[in-house]
Scaffold this motif. Sequence first.
Motif, PDB file in Angstrom:
ATOM      1  N   UNK G   1     -21.777 -52.196   8.008  1.00 52.43           N
ATOM      2  CA  UNK G   1     -21.513 -53.079   6.696  1.00 52.43           C
ATOM      3  C   UNK G   1     -20.247 -53.800   6.849  1.00 52.43           C
ATOM      4  N   UNK G   2     -20.283 -55.105   6.595  1.00 50.34           N
ATOM      5  CA  UNK G   2     -19.328 -55.954   6.668  1.00 50.34           C
ATOM      6  C   UNK G   2     -18.643 -56.239   5.591  1.00 50.34           C
ATOM      7  N   UNK G   4     -15.414 -58.695   3.648  1.00 53.47           N
ATOM      8  CA  UNK G   4     -14.173 -59.447   3.760  1.00 53.47           C
ATOM      9  C   UNK G   4     -13.196 -59.049   2.781  1.00 53.47           C
ATOM     10  N   UNK G  39     -13.779 -51.105  13.610  1.00 52.47           N
ATOM     11  CA  UNK G  39     -13.533 -51.310  12.022  1.00 52.47           C
ATOM     12  C   UNK G  39     -13.038 -52.591  11.829  1.00 52.47           C
ATOM     13  N   UNK G  55     -12.036 -59.682   8.670  1.00 52.07           N
ATOM     14  CA  UNK G  55     -13.547 -59.047   8.696  1.00 52.07           C
ATOM     15  C   UNK G  55     -13.409 -57.753   9.111  1.00 52.07           C
ATOM     16  N   UNK G  59     -18.977 -47.650   7.141  1.00 58.67           N
ATOM     17  CA  UNK G  59     -20.436 -47.184   6.732  1.00 58.67           C
ATOM     18  C   UNK G  59     -20.470 -47.169   5.079  1.00 58.67           C
ATOM     19  N   UNK G  60     -19.527 -47.730   4.513  1.00 59.70           N
ATOM     20  CA  UNK G  60     -19.403 -47.906   3.043  1.00 59.70           C
ATOM     21  C   UNK G  60     -18.353 -48.278   2.257  1.00 59.70           C
ATOM     22  N   UNK G  61     -18.165 -48.717   1.224  1.00 58.84           N
ATOM     23  CA  UNK G  61     -17.125 -49.021   0.735  1.00 58.84           C
ATOM     24  C   UNK G  61     -16.050 -47.880   0.578  1.00 58.84           C
ATOM     25  N   UNK G  63     -15.949 -45.513   2.810  1.00 57.87           N
ATOM     26  CA  UNK G  63     -15.099 -45.394   4.105  1.00 57.87           C
ATOM     27  C   UNK G  63     -14.007 -46.485   4.227  1.00 57.87           C
ATOM     28  N   UNK G  83     -17.733 -57.593  -0.857  1.00 58.14           N
ATOM     29  CA  UNK G  83     -18.750 -57.133  -0.456  1.00 58.14           C
ATOM     30  C   UNK G  83     -19.564 -58.299   0.207  1.00 58.14           C
ATOM     31  N   UNK G  84     -20.120 -58.002   1.475  1.00 60.65           N
ATOM     32  CA  UNK G  84     -21.108 -59.136   2.103  1.00 60.65           C
ATOM     33  C   UNK G  84     -22.318 -58.910   2.144  1.00 60.65           C
ATOM     34  N   UNK G  85     -23.396 -59.771   2.133  1.00 61.37           N
ATOM     35  CA  UNK G  85     -24.867 -59.505   2.359  1.00 61.37           C
ATOM     36  C   UNK G  85     -25.381 -60.494   3.330  1.00 61.37           C
ATOM     37  N   UNK G  86     -26.320 -59.878   3.862  1.00 58.28           N
ATOM     38  CA  UNK G  86     -27.314 -60.814   4.904  1.00 58.28           C
ATOM     39  C   UNK G  86     -27.589 -62.060   4.269  1.00 58.28           C
ATOM     40  N   UNK G  94     -25.512 -58.874  11.321  1.00 59.65           N
ATOM     41  CA  UNK G  94     -25.313 -57.562  11.657  1.00 59.65           C
ATOM     42  C   UNK G  94     -26.539 -56.973  11.707  1.00 59.65           C
ATOM     43  N   UNK G  95     -27.462 -57.151  10.694  1.00 62.64           N
ATOM     44  CA  UNK G  95     -28.645 -56.518  10.572  1.00 62.64           C
ATOM     45  C   UNK G  95     -29.850 -57.683  10.069  1.00 62.64           C
TER      46      UNK G  95
END
Lengths: 104, 104, 104, 104, 104, 104, 104, 104, 104, 104
Positions: G1-2, G4, G39, G55, G59-61, G63, G83-86, G94-95
């Motif tokens: 999970x990316x 910013x 990371x 950037x 794994x999660x907010x 982490x 938080x960033x989405x696809x 990333x996925x």
Amino acid sequence: MEFLVNIRIQWPADGDPEKYARIAEEERALAGKLAEAGHLIRMWRVPGRRENWGLWRAESPSELHEILSRLPVWPWMDITVHPLGWHPVDPAPEHSRPQVTLPH
Amino acid sequence: MEFLVNIRIQWPADGDPEKYARIAEEERALAGKLAEAGHLIRMWRVPGRRENWGLWRAESPSELHEILSRLPVWPWMDITVHPLGWHPVDPAPEHSRPQVTLPH
Amino acid sequence: MEFLVNIRIQWPADGDPEKYARIAEEERALAGKLAEAGHLIRMWRVPGRRENWGLWRAESPSELHEILSRLPVWPWMDITVHPLGWHPVDPAPEHSRPQVTLPH
Amino acid sequence: MEFLVNIRIQWPADGDPEKYARIAEEERALAGKLAEAGHLIRMWRVPGRRENWGLWRAESPSELHEILSRLPVWPWMDITVHPLGWHPVDPAPEHSRPQVTLPH
Amino acid sequence: MEFLVNIRIQWPADGDPEKYARIAEEERALAGKLAEAGHLIRMWRVPGRRENWGLWRAESPSELHEILSRLPVWPWMDITVHPLGWHPVDPAPEHSRPQVTLPH
Amino acid sequence: MEFLVNIRIQWPADGDPEKYARIAEEERALAGKLAEAGHLIRMWRVPGRRENWGLWRAESPSELHEILSRLPVWPWMDITVHPLGWHPVDPAPEHSRPQVTLPH
Amino acid sequence: MEFLVNIRIQWPADGDPEKYARIAEEERALAGKLAEAGHLIRMWRVPGRRENWGLWRAESPSELHEILSRLPVWPWMDITVHPLGWHPVDPAPEHSRPQVTLPH
Amino acid sequence: MEFLVNIRIQWPADGDPEKYARIAEEERALAGKLAEAGHLIRMWRVPGRRENWGLWRAESPSELHEILSRLPVWPWMDITVHPLGWHPVDPAPEHSRPQVTLPH
Amino acid sequence: MEFLVNIRIQWPADGDPEKYARIAEEERALAGKLAEAGHLIRMWRVPGRRENWGLWRAESPSELHEILSRLPVWPWMDITVHPLGWHPVDPAPEHSRPQVTLPH
Amino acid sequence: MEFLVNIRIQWPADGDPEKYARIAEEERALAGKLAEAGHLIRMWRVPGRRENWGLWRAESPSELHEILSRLPVWPWMDITVHPLGWHPVDPAPEHSRPQVTLPH
């Protein structure tokens, strides 16, 4: 004349608690006199904060300033004064609607 | 009582210019009467904007509202009223420092 | 040239009251001279705050800065200068509407 | 007198592109004349936006307003004028440091 | 590449005036060199404030940062960098309009 | 030169969905070319919003503006460009630290 | 999970420069390990400021918080996590797009 | 993964009430399915406003976006997503504290 | 439970004045009933604006929302609800200080 | 009654770490009791910050204030309380929709 007044207390986190207790006691004593004199009408806590909303009465913004600047916590206060006007649906208005006459 | 008033005119860019000219003419006529009646003391343009700062006088915030809400451009105005108090270094104060007496 | 100037005094709550009294006295003395010299026209208290609105005159923003930065309270001031322009309904304009001529 | 001016164009996304092209053409023609007359000194695009920063010269804020309010895109502009003063390290100052004399 | 840079100096009101005078002197000396090297083009005072607007030139935002972070007053500066782009009506553009070619 | 770009799409809630679908399709086609040309490096959705963050490359802010203003959704975009500089801990820097030489 | 991440360093202007140099050295050493561990992906300087955009991957907010709160400069950091989405036009996602199935 | 989501509905004051009733009915039906699927955990009204706070669950910000953008009121929504992390005093944590291992 | 409520009316400048007069009349009728039922305690005009401050009573934020959303002007209102708590110097408190007991 | 509460801890960067550890330990002990008493329902970390979001229950804003102001970290907290109301699609509502009856 009524005013809605927001007061934020900016007491430092590491300030002397005894000093604050002493000032707060003076504050409450003066607040009682201000209520008796008809200046302080209502006061509410902003939950979770050292901040309050108050309904105040004074002859003018100038008199309100004289009153607020005498408060013992004044040096730590960040105050915003909202002037209030007559509203047609107020159930308990302080005065009636003002009449304005202009030259022809 | 003096008030510092900021007025922003929100006339739509594609509004009817003739209608605006007509309303602006009415505005100036009324402004002249308000000046004559001692309500409008000074008015300045915020350069580059349809916005002004004005120094106004009224008996109370309520009377000021009655006056401002009669302005022909009122429906397009975004107004902020700043109440003003007596200041010790004002070269031309409207009144003297108010005296406050509290119960003992 | 007129300017509307907002000044917020950021004197620390635990600052030395004697020092503040001394600086404030110097401030008032200088303010009297600035009024006499035609730079300070009006000054009002923002009720409930160590903040004022003032109407000032200077030849230019540069001269205004020279004046403001000489004030004894200057190091504790947070100042916002609002430039002011001619407005058609000003009852007491400082000057007439400027004329602009452009090349053809 | 120099001014830093920020202009945001608020042209509606569904506005008529031909009308905008026509207005923009007039704008560029007038901008050329304003540059020739010494009013428009520099202009930059804010990248990614219909917004610009400009360095302008005028006798006063009043004259600047007269100039800006003649721009063809004026009704769609949201303008902020920043007054500028003399700075001791300016490599190309418009004028020297102003001298202020106060009464004794 | 040109940048519009806003710098606010956050020198404490009770800071050592001699130290500030010494740093300010170094600042002016360096500013002279930066002007000579073509990095500092113009600088203006925000009237009434320890704040300035500057027009700067550098090869890149990275180089601009190297320059600004060498300023003696850097630790007390709150800086905002505005990138600037080519504008069609700029009377004195630094370069011509960039051409963009995309793959088919 | 790299830029962090925030884009908010302001498409009206009652806009024509077919028109939006057509524009979005053109947008994706152009985005593919911009990626191929090395201008668009990464793009992320702000979750829950018609808004994205993108990492872009261009020769200059001027070139970036040329690219962004060609996007089919451009008239509905509210864009903020953040210039980016070299950072000592960047694992994949675009270039090395710039060297600055000043006159003696 | 990316993610910013914007980080502003609030190091006091009169802070100990040796202490800062030592902490900064530790910071760079840890940053190298975080890059090696996948990371920290990219980091850029906000020009003119003690502030960066980064950037990051986690794994999660939760982490991400564990990682950021271990940074030696953490006590002086003001951090905002975006938080960033696809996004459909991301050149290097990333996925792939997540599939959502809802009950009938 | 849990998210705190603020949603403001921007339905025009003069919008078609029947259309809104129909969309709201669809919204409630879908909300029921989202609750059943474990995505919508809690929802509260912001009193006095067409605005709500919700506690949502999704695999990732990307999945959350897929869910939110399917809501029938989506085109009229202004959404802010707050990512949430593990907290040591949460009485009902979704998962345990994440462990981070870094290279030596 | 008391609430301080700020209401801004966003009636369009070119809205139908007859419709507004009709809605305002309904509003006043309902306000009278709300005052009689003990929900509306005080209401003041923000001078110069279509905005008011009100002191309201309701069993809960939920009940307050039910009341406010029935107001005829509701679709044009932008409302902010400020929850209010008990304050030690309130001259006319609604209730006494709540007692909190925690497990040992 | 449920409240969404945002808490920012403003512990100075150079504060005593042992003192903070001790206060934090007391905080966790009290939080356990508050959870047991049904006041603290959920708590989440804002990733990257000394800030949390919490879901709290109390009889009233006044009781909530009593609870929050007993927290050991209270002097360093900047708290914002969001009142919450019943929402028709809440999967786990605290109570049913309130009924309002008005006089005829």
